[in-house]
Structures are given as structure tokens and as C-alpha cells.
Design an enzyme around this catalytic site. Sequence first.
Site, PDB file in Angstrom:
ATOM      1  CG  HIS A 128      -3.189   3.345   1.845  1.00  0.00           C
ATOM      2  ND1 HIS A 128      -3.797   2.822   0.723  1.00  0.00           N
ATOM      3  CD2 HIS A 128      -3.207   2.354   2.787  1.00  0.00           C
ATOM      4  CE1 HIS A 128      -4.163   1.576   0.974  1.00  0.00           C
ATOM      5  NE2 HIS A 128      -3.827   1.276   2.212  1.00  0.00           N
ATOM      6  CB  CYS A 170      -0.945  -0.005   1.196  1.00  0.00           C
ATOM      7  SG  CYS A 170      -2.061  -1.433   1.227  1.00  0.00           S
ATOM      8  CG  ASN A 184      -6.589  -1.027   1.455  1.00  0.00           C
ATOM      9  OD1 ASN A 184      -5.890  -0.758   0.484  1.00  0.00           O
ATOM     10  ND2 ASN A 184      -6.051  -1.382   2.614  1.00  0.00           N
TER      11      ASN A 184
END
Length: 332
Positions: free
Chosen positions: A257, A116, A287
Site C-alpha cells: 500500500h 487502505c 495515498n
Amino acid sequence: MNQLGAGIAITGVGSAKPETVLDNHHLSQMVETSDEWIQTRTGIRQRRLLDAQGSLSEMASAAAHKAMAMAGLSPVNLDLIILATSTADDLFGSACQIQASLGASNAVAFDLTAACSGFVFGMVTAAQFIRTGVYRNVLLIGADVLSRWVDWSDRCTCVLFGDGAGAVVMQANQQDRLLGFEIRSDGNQNGSLKLAYDARTQEIVKGVTVSRGCYQPITMNGKEVYRFAVQKVPEVIDKALFWANLTTDQVDWLVLHQANQRILDAVAQRLKIPSEKVLTNLSNYGNTSAASIPLVLDEGVQQGKIKPGDIIAASGFGAGLTWGSAIFQWGR
């Protein structure tokens, strides 16, 4: 070889999302959960999933075309393509497939894996090639298809992840728009979030065994990841702002993020950045790993929120564990 000491500008951005939508009501039919439970704990209402016939390379190429169109750059003028991903179509990498798809015949292409944090790590990596004068035109793509690696019977993880791709064009520029950065890693916390290799023993001749490759689904210790992100992300943003000789008051937009709304709120609160400066699309996409920052960035530009000259503090964090921040101005 170009002149040393070139500045950097982020001149184009684009994104691509799968058409299939999986909302929280769908998930409540699969595992013991509810729309209220998921939204309260994560801020997510729905996520996009790539269908079985889709490929990461196609989705990434679609995002790349949009970014290059905005930058006014032809694929043949690209010098470098960096694909930040943990879910390549090919274990050897998908960047070269994207290079061929785009017709970027003069570009070097490679994959970069930092989960990520991949987009921020990719931005910092691209910057080194531009600043040293090696390349002038770089395409950075963040793309992931985490739905391939989710255990859809595990309600702790299946509610979190979605698929997507985002891309930016980074070009040599007279004025340097990448103002500061800081990236970090801590392998001691690797077990908190991982997509682990699962060895299956295979005897190829008598007395000689090898492991037959496959991978386990994503596993995560949610409490540890939350604790890590809330502590480390504000620190790394502060450090990047220090290198940029800026304060949080000078930040126009915080682009984190998109992992969990609670994390986004806690980081902004610790940095004393007001909520109206925090860009988020978590509720619609979940996500999306390395894709999440460019997805938010693209939406901000398309909606007219992000304007040329705006100062953006971006930060990625996730498996590895890895985390990092880049401070940059949008536009030439």
C-alpha cells in the site's frame, strides 16, 4: 454451484486516475509547507484529485472495463463484483451502481470497507467464493476519493492523499495462483487513523432527539501509524509466505500500500527484499487508499516488469486498524 476446491488466477488488471494534478508547489500556496518538506517526509511529489462533477462509480467502472478487457471477460459473465472503498458515492454502497454501469446483469455486487487494507481484504473475500465453487468470475475493485474528506488546512494530512481506482479479475483456474494470505485487525488502535462520525443533535419532537449525520475530516497520528506499519506489515507478509511455503528470496515483486516512502523502505529492509524488487508509484499519486495496490500492479504489468508466473507479495495496512498480505502469481 461449481466444483469445490477450484484454484484462483488473477487474469486482468486495470486502473483509472483523475486528470487534475495537485503538486507540492500548489500545496505550499495553501498551507505552510514546501516541496522539499513533503518529499523528504513522504516521497510524494503530486497527487490526482477527482473534480466536483466526478464520481467514484465512474472512475471505478473505467478501471473495471480495462481489467475485463485484459482478462477477455464480458460483463455478463461476471458472477460477483466486490468494491473495496471507504468513500462510496452513496452511503448505502456504490457496487450496485457499478454493476449497472458495466451491464453486469448476472453479478451480485456489494461494498467492502477495510480502508487502505480493502483491496487485500477484498482479494481474500473473493477467493472464498471461488474456492468453495460458488462463483467462477469475480471483479474486485479498489477505489477511493479521499479528497472529499481531507481537511485542506491541515498540513499533516492534506499532503498525503489522492484519488484513484484499480481493478482485477479473479477467475476459477485449474492451478491455484493465490498461494497464501493473512489478514488482521486491531480496533484498540482505531484512534490513530480515522474518518469519524460527527453527530449533530436534532430534536424531532419535544423530548426526542436524534443525531443528524455528517463526518469529520480525516485525522491521523502519523508517528503511531508509522510505528504500527513498520512492525506489523513485515510480520503479516512473513506469515502469508509461511502459508505459501515460500521465502522472501522467492518473491519477485513487493507491492505495498502506497502510504509513505519511509514505510515502504523500512518494510523492504526488514524483509531483506532489495529495493529493485519494490514497486512504487507513490510520488505521482500519493495515498489512494484501497486503490493503491491495484494501481501499482497495473503499472507494473503495463510497463512489462510483472510477467506471467511472477510471485507477488502484496500488503495493505491502514485505518481500523487493519492490515493483511496476499501472496499470488500473476496470470493464469
